[in-house]
Design an enzyme around this catalytic site. Structure first.
Site, PDB file in Angstrom:
ATOM      1  CD  GLU A  38    -120.757  48.960  60.542  1.00  0.00           C
ATOM      2  OE1 GLU A  38    -119.796  49.189  61.295  1.00  0.00           O
ATOM      3  OE2 GLU A  38    -121.771  49.681  60.482  1.00  0.00           O
ATOM      4  CB  THR A  80    -119.056  51.898  64.766  1.00  0.00           C
ATOM      5  OG1 THR A  80    -119.942  51.424  63.771  1.00  0.00           O
ATOM      6  CG2 THR A  80    -117.869  50.956  64.858  1.00  0.00           C
ATOM      7  CG  HIS A 195    -120.821  51.123  57.096  1.00  0.00           C
ATOM      8  ND1 HIS A 195    -121.504  52.135  56.460  1.00  0.00           N
ATOM      9  CD2 HIS A 195    -120.421  51.611  58.282  1.00  0.00           C
ATOM     10  CE1 HIS A 195    -121.508  53.209  57.247  1.00  0.00           C
ATOM     11  NE2 HIS A 195    -120.855  52.911  58.374  1.00  0.00           N
ATOM     12  CG  ASP A 254    -121.333  47.905  64.839  1.00  0.00           C
ATOM     13  OD1 ASP A 254    -122.321  47.383  64.292  1.00  0.00           O
ATOM     14  OD2 ASP A 254    -120.552  48.669  64.238  1.00  0.00           O
ATOM     15  CG  HIS A 255    -124.489  50.068  64.883  1.00  0.00           C
ATOM     16  ND1 HIS A 255    -124.910  49.927  63.588  1.00  0.00           N
ATOM     17  CD2 HIS A 255    -123.216  50.524  64.815  1.00  0.00           C
ATOM     18  CE1 HIS A 255    -123.943  50.308  62.772  1.00  0.00           C
ATOM     19  NE2 HIS A 255    -122.886  50.666  63.487  1.00  0.00           N
TER      20      HIS A 255
HETATM   21  C1  GP9 Z   1    -115.896  53.469  60.221  1.00  0.00           C
HETATM   22  C2  GP9 Z   1    -116.822  52.482  60.837  1.00  0.00           C
HETATM   23  C3  GP9 Z   1    -118.255  52.862  60.690  1.00  0.00           C
HETATM   24  O1  GP9 Z   1    -114.595  53.426  60.653  1.00  0.00           O
HETATM   25  O2  GP9 Z   1    -116.464  52.113  62.092  1.00  0.00           O
HETATM   26  O3  GP9 Z   1    -118.806  53.536  61.759  1.00  0.00           O
HETATM   27  P1  GP9 Z   1    -120.380  53.821  61.804  1.00  0.00           P
HETATM   28  O4  GP9 Z   1    -120.702  54.737  60.648  1.00  0.00           O
HETATM   29  O5  GP9 Z   1    -121.096  52.491  61.617  1.00  0.00           O
HETATM   30  O6  GP9 Z   1    -120.650  54.401  63.147  1.00  0.00           O
END
Ligand code: GP9
Length: 398
Positions: A38, A80, A195, A254-255
């Site tokens: 994340e 994500t 996150h 992921d980003h």
């Molecule tokens: C929640 C997680 C976060 O299940 O994958 O997603 P995001 O907010 O980063 O797109």
């Protein structure tokens, strides 16, 4: 459109066949472990703050892995879920909204489906509500055999995401108990501790961020330092279980985690100017592929998340005819196409917002005429991806 797709893929596969085939089949028969981390940005790798490495475990792994240091973030409205989508299908995110919501009943060519043909079991593991990003539905389309979600974990430690998500540590520990490691498997781990808003770490003294203490940036660094430590313990556990030497391990972010509105401290920390070219160069994530028997190497060919599938396919020896990405281990010229139509190569940045081509090193404006054909060729991948998604075309092509 059918003819357009058919000739596009014929041409693409002809080009692919003409390239070298370095590392072909080298991981055939191994387990596949993918960890999507994340908000892990590229700049933290090998970076120190107050004399201490931010991500010591990743840095150690980088030395033992194929490490790609020029991978641009290609996610769009699905954030994500777009990263997951690109990794498992090698298609681009949807033009609007999220593919996970809009196209969850489409037919796709995916990593789980290819590995199923070889007798693998596949698992998607994520300690959050299964309905988030419509994962329950989309994972059926991607072909995961099992989805292990927050319904299946004991919520025994809360760390990150405001303090109400399962810690990466507990997530990894419990996940390994849920996989049948006696049979070949593909496990797709999606972490959470990195996150935003990172505020959980605000009053924790886990990593000395000095003058960045109690800032968004400082909390981000602490979050990524924690996520790195949890990953390090996970890798140790894989070693103890004998899985490290028997698996292809892929790790990437992921980003990004630091938006432009929160970038002041980041730019100051890196000593980077606030301009378009330097900012786009920060929109990168690290990508590591660890394969037993393969020496560590840094590969700087420009690419994106859509390129992960073709590399795994080459190394594990499975089909990727309809992949839009490229195998960066066997590519002469790197590039990444962003969802907004911008294009990055090893040399230039075409910014779709101002329709201008910039020299990636000097930042100078270049004559667009000289690059137009190439830019259009690369952007074609977005158009092809849109047809595939909007017309459910892979079902029809078959
Ligand atoms: C929640 C997680 C976060 O299940 O994958 O997603 P995001 O907010 O980063 O797109």
């Amino acid at each position: 459109e059918k003819n357009e797709l058919t000739s596009f893929f014929e041409e693409k596969n002809k080009e692919k066949a003409a390239l070298s085939n370095r590392f072909k089949g080298i991981a055939k028969g191994k387990n596949l472990i993918i960890v999507q981390m994340e908000a892990l940005q590229h700049f933290v790798i090998n970076s120190k703050m107050n004399g201490r490495e931010i991500t010591p475990n990743l840095n150690k792994l980088v030395k033992e892995s194929l490490y790609f240091d020029n991978i641009y973030v290609q996610v769009a409205g699905g954030n994500t879920s777009d990263a997951e989508f690109m990794t498992n299908t090698s298609l681009y995110p949807a033009k609007e909204g999220a593919a996970y919501f809009r196209f969850a009943t489409n037919e796709y060519n995916t990593i789980p489906k290819e590995l199923k043909k070889e007798g693998y079991n596949s698992y998607a593991l994520h300690a959050y509500g299964p309905a988030f990003w419509n994962r329950t539905e989309m994972y059926k389309a991607i072909g995961f055999d099992t989805f292990i979600s927050s319904n299946d974990y004991v919520m025994d430690e809360y760390i990150g995401w405001g303090g109400w998500a399962l810690s990466d540590d507990s997530f990894f520990r419990q996940s390994l108990e849920k996989i049948d490691v006696t049979k070949p498997f593909y496990s797709f781990f999606i972490t959470l501790s990195g996150h935003h808003p990172y505020s959980y770490f605000e009053d924790k003294q886990t990593f000395d961020v000095g003058k960045y203490d109690r800032t968004y940036f400082g909390n981000y660094i602490k979050a990524q330092n924690y996520a790195d430590a949890a990953l390090g313990r996970f890798i140790e556990r894989l070693k103890e279980m004998g899985l490290y030497e028997n698996s292809l391990i892929v790790i990437y972010g992921d980003h990004t985690g630091l938006p432009k509105t929160q970038a002041k401290e980041l730019l100051e920390f890196l000593g980077v100017d606030d301009n378009k070219v330097d900012w786009i160069k920060l929109q990168k994530i690290p990508l590591l592929i660890h394969c037993p028997g393969v020496k560590g190497e840094t590969i700087s060919t420009t690419g994106g998340q859509v390129d992960i599938f073709p590399m795994i396919a080459n190394m594990m020896g499975f089909e990727n005819y309809y992949a839009l990405g490229k195998d960066l281990l066997n590519t002469e010229k790197g590039y990444a196409v962003l969802r907004n139509g911008s294009v990055l190569t090893d040399d230039y940045y075409y910014c779709s917002e101002d329709d201008t081509v910039y020299d990636l090193r000097s930042g100078e404006v270049l004559d667009k005429k000289d690059y137009e054909d190439e830019i259009q060729k690369y952007q074609k991948e977005l158009q092809i991806s849109d047809i595939i998604l909007e017309k459910d075309a892979l079902r029809k092509l078959k």
